[in-house]
Every structure is written in structure tokens, then in C-alpha cells.
Write a protein that holds these residues in place. Structure first.
Motif, PDB file in Angstrom:
ATOM      1  N   UNK A   1       1.911   9.049  -1.210  1.00  0.00           N
ATOM      2  CA  UNK A   1       1.708   7.818  -0.730  1.00  0.00           C
ATOM      3  C   UNK A   1       2.393   8.016   0.649  1.00  0.00           C
ATOM      4  N   UNK A   2       3.325   8.855   0.901  1.00  0.00           N
ATOM      5  CA  UNK A   2       3.901   8.983   2.074  1.00  0.00           C
ATOM      6  C   UNK A   2       3.157   9.985   3.075  1.00  0.00           C
ATOM      7  N   UNK A   3       2.378  11.054   2.227  1.00  0.00           N
ATOM      8  CA  UNK A   3       1.464  12.085   2.832  1.00  0.00           C
ATOM      9  C   UNK A   3       0.288  10.803   3.318  1.00  0.00           C
ATOM     10  N   UNK A   4      -0.138  10.018   2.535  1.00  0.00           N
ATOM     11  CA  UNK A   4      -1.212   9.034   3.116  1.00  0.00           C
ATOM     12  C   UNK A   4      -0.969   8.505   4.442  1.00  0.00           C
ATOM     13  N   UNK A   5       0.339   8.118   4.510  1.00  0.00           N
ATOM     14  CA  UNK A   5       0.717   7.214   5.533  1.00  0.00           C
ATOM     15  C   UNK A   5       0.995   7.802   6.666  1.00  0.00           C
ATOM     16  N   UNK A   6       1.475   9.187   6.570  1.00  0.00           N
ATOM     17  CA  UNK A   6       1.750   9.981   8.083  1.00  0.00           C
ATOM     18  C   UNK A   6       0.484  10.009   8.723  1.00  0.00           C
ATOM     19  N   UNK A   7      -0.698  10.308   8.420  1.00  0.00           N
ATOM     20  CA  UNK A   7      -1.757  10.410   9.202  1.00  0.00           C
ATOM     21  C   UNK A   7      -1.868   9.188   9.898  1.00  0.00           C
TER      22      UNK A   7
END
Length: 165
Positions: free
Chosen positions: A96-102
Motif C-alpha cells: 500500500x505504501x509502495x502504491x502511494x509513493x508514486x
């Protein structure tokens, strides 16, 4: 050893999930910014240690495949086990955090907020790796390149934020 169709399906699904999440994140970021991520990245003022844009999809594809394999190895131990559920909570949280970063960095032009998200991501991945190590050491080892890449990304994000303020 005979591998069942169900195991092959579970393996493929485990790999596809992070790949699809990463792809959807980049599409959403591009839609929000109105330009492709590679164009956005090209237009930034970058430090000398910044890689060319073509490196990112290659590295992320490899990292997402490793993530998926590691999740498969953990889930194979039995999702009904409390320690597996606990470890997978951190897996889903880091995805989820990975998804949000971009979306933060490219889509919304919030580079400092993306930097904070990266710090949180590194913390969550460290916890996830610890939890994975208690279940399957190889699953944890598969995430070492991811953690290393995120530290590099953290420095890159920081310097891009400073240079482009």
C-alpha cells in the motif's frame, strides 16, 4: 516432486499482485500529473547519482517479482497460522505504501510527503522482513534488494526534493 495446478496458480497470482499494483500506481500517477512518469522524471533537476529513467521499470519489475515469490513462500506455510497472518499484514501494508509513493511523488508533486512515505515504507519493510525471517529465511532474503533499493530511493528522493524546491 509433482506441483499441483493450484500451487502454480497461487505462485503466478502471488507474483502478479505486486506487478499489477506497481503498474496501476504508475498509471494513476501519470493520469494525475498529466504526463508520463518518464517525462516527469526527465524534467526534474536531478543529482549526479540519479539513474536514467529506463532503469526504473527494469529494477521495479525484478523487485516486484521477488516480493511476489517471498509472499508465496510465506503463504505456503499456511495462512491460518497467526504468524503468517501477522507477516502478511506487513506485506500488504508495504504494498500500500509502495502504491502511494508514486502517486505522491509524480502524480501530486508532493516530493516531501513522498519522502516521509519512503521512510515509513522502509520501517514497514524492515518489520515485514523480520516477521518473514521467523517463518522462512529465503522469503526474507528475497526482500534484501528491495530494502537496499529503497535506501537508494530515499537519498534520491531527498536530493530531488531539495534541488527542485
Amino acid at each position: 516432486m509433482i506441483i499441483s495446478i493450484k500451487e502454480v496458480r497461487n505462485f503466478i497470482i502471488s507474483i502478479l499482485i505486486p506487478l499489477i499494483i506497481g503498474y496501476l500506481s504508475s498509471i494513476l500517477a501519470s493520469l494525475l500529473s498529466g504526463i508520463s512518469i518518464s517525462t516527469y522524471y526527465y524534467q526534474l533537476i536531478k543529482p549526479s547519482f540519479a539513474p536514467p529513467s529506463f532503469i526504473f521499470p527494469i529494477v521495479w519489475t525484478i523487485l516486484y517479482v521477488f516480493m511476489g515469490i517471498s509472499a508465496y513462500k510465506i503463504l505456503k506455510k499456511g495462512y491460518d497460522l497467526t504468524k503468517v497472518k501477522d507477516a502478511m499484514f506487513y506485506y500488504w501494508l508495504q504494498l500500500t505504501l509502495n502504491f502511494i509513493w508514486s502517486i505522491l511523488f509524480f502524480g501530486l508533486d508532493l516530493r516531501f510527503t513522498a519522502l516521509i512515505a519512503l521512510v515509513l515504507l522502509i520501517i514497514v519493510i524492515s518489520i515485514m522482513m523480520y516477521k518473514f525471517s521467523k517463518i522462512d529465511k529465503k522469503a526474507m532474503y528475497l526482500n534484501i534488494p528491495y530494502l537496499i533499493w529503497l535506501f537508494y530511493a530515499l537519498f534520491l528522493n531527498y536530493f530531488i526534493w531539495i534541488i527542485n524546491r
